[in-house]
Each structure stands twice: as structure tokens, then as C-alpha cells.
Design an enzyme around this catalytic site. Structure first.
Site, short mmCIF file in Angstrom:
data_model
loop_
_atom_site.label_atom_id
_atom_site.label_comp_id
_atom_site.label_asym_id
_atom_site.label_seq_id
_atom_site.Cartn_x
_atom_site.Cartn_y
_atom_site.Cartn_z
N HIS A 196 4.15 -3.97 -3.37
CA HIS A 196 2.58 -4.37 -3.22
C HIS A 196 2.13 -3.44 -2.41
CE1 HIS A 196 3.91 -5.45 1.05
NE2 HIS A 196 5.00 -5.52 0.57
N GLY A 197 0.78 -3.65 -1.77
CA GLY A 197 0.02 -2.54 -1.29
C GLY A 197 0.81 -1.90 -0.09
#
Length: 158
Positions: free
Chosen positions: A15-16
């Protein structure tokens, strides 16, 4: 010997934060998700591929495949292994994957779990896996993102 730059437990997997912050800080150019479910889920793989930085390759392997193939990694592959649970990391270590340190990033709260750190909730099985990892000489650190302070791992065992 594979060049493992980071082993992270994060139940969100890629994810980010992993993609943008950790990879850059540790110099990883290969994100290896070691997870039996995701290895067979093209939809989830597609979502994670969108979050991965353009300079990094992604691989989605079962735990068994990771154990069997990690030693064939090329010297120019700087690997970040991302697992969902401490039990998965323990299986990798017991299977011969040369993991020396584990970054504990995010373990969501769920039924039967207790919050022990900012973004870490554990149950007794998690604690047992962490203890076994320590017994095997694996260093543990609780750190959500690279620019936050490391939290005490003593919190895991209370």
C-alpha cells in the site's frame, strides 16, 4: 544469499506507506508478497501493483514458493518481503529464508486481539510467534513508517 533489505509485517501488504516510504529508504527494487491467499488472487495483486512504485517489481508467492525460490534471487534484486502475520514470517524463517530483522508495521485490531502499540494489535498466537522469532535470533522492531520513532517491542509481550 538473497539481498533482503526489509521484512515487514503489514496486514495491508503493499500500500502507499510500503510503496512510497519503505522501499525508498531501504533501497528495495523488488516487493515480494509472501502470502498463500494473495498468490492466487489476481484482483488483489492488480490493486497492489497499482500501489507499487514504478522502479520496483512485484512478486506474489505462496510461503512455500518463497522458501523454495528466495535463494535463487539475483544479486541485483534488493528485496522487501511483506507478510500479513508473524506466523507467516516464522514459517519463512523456519523454512530457511535468511531473515535477520522484522519490521512490525500494521496489525489491525480484531476479535480476540489487544492493542499493544500505535498500529499493532496481537493475540496469544501472535505473541508466541514473536517469541519464537526472537529465540531464532530474529530482531524485532515496531515502526509504522521510516520517520516515526521505533516503539518498544516489550509492548508485544505484556
Amino acid at each position: 544469499m538473497p539481498d533482503i533489505r526489509l521484512t515487514r509485517i503489514d496486514n495491508r501488504l503493499i500500500h502507499g506507506q510500503v510503496a512510497t516510504q519503505w522501499c525508498g529508504v531501504v533501497g528495495a527494487n523488488l516487493l515480494l508478497v509472501a502470502n498463500d491467499e494473495v498468490a492466487g488472487d489476481e484482483f488483489r495483486q492488480g490493486l497492489m501493483n497499482m500501489a507499487a512504485p514504478s522502479y520496483a517489481q512485484t512478486r506474489f508467492f505462496t510461503l512455500e514458493k518463497t522458501i523454495n525460490i528466495i535463494h535463487k534471487a539475483s544479486a541485483n534484486q534488493h528485496i522487501a518481503i511483506i507478510c500479513e502475520t508473524p506466523q507467516d514470517v516464522l514459517k519463512l524463517v523456519e523454512g530457511g529464508v535468511p531473515i535477520k530483522k522484522v519490521n512490525i508495521g500494521n496489525m489491525h485490531m480484531a476479535d480476540g486481539k489487544r492493542q499493544v502499540a500505535t498500529s499493532v494489535a496481537v493475540d496469544d498466537d501472535d505473541v508466541a510467534a514473536f517469541k519464537k522469532l526472537q529465540d531464532l535470533g530474529v530482531e524485532l522492531e515496531i515502526k509504522r513508517v521510516p520517520d516515526t520513532p521505533t516503539e518498544s517491542i516489550d509492548k508485544l509481550f505484556k
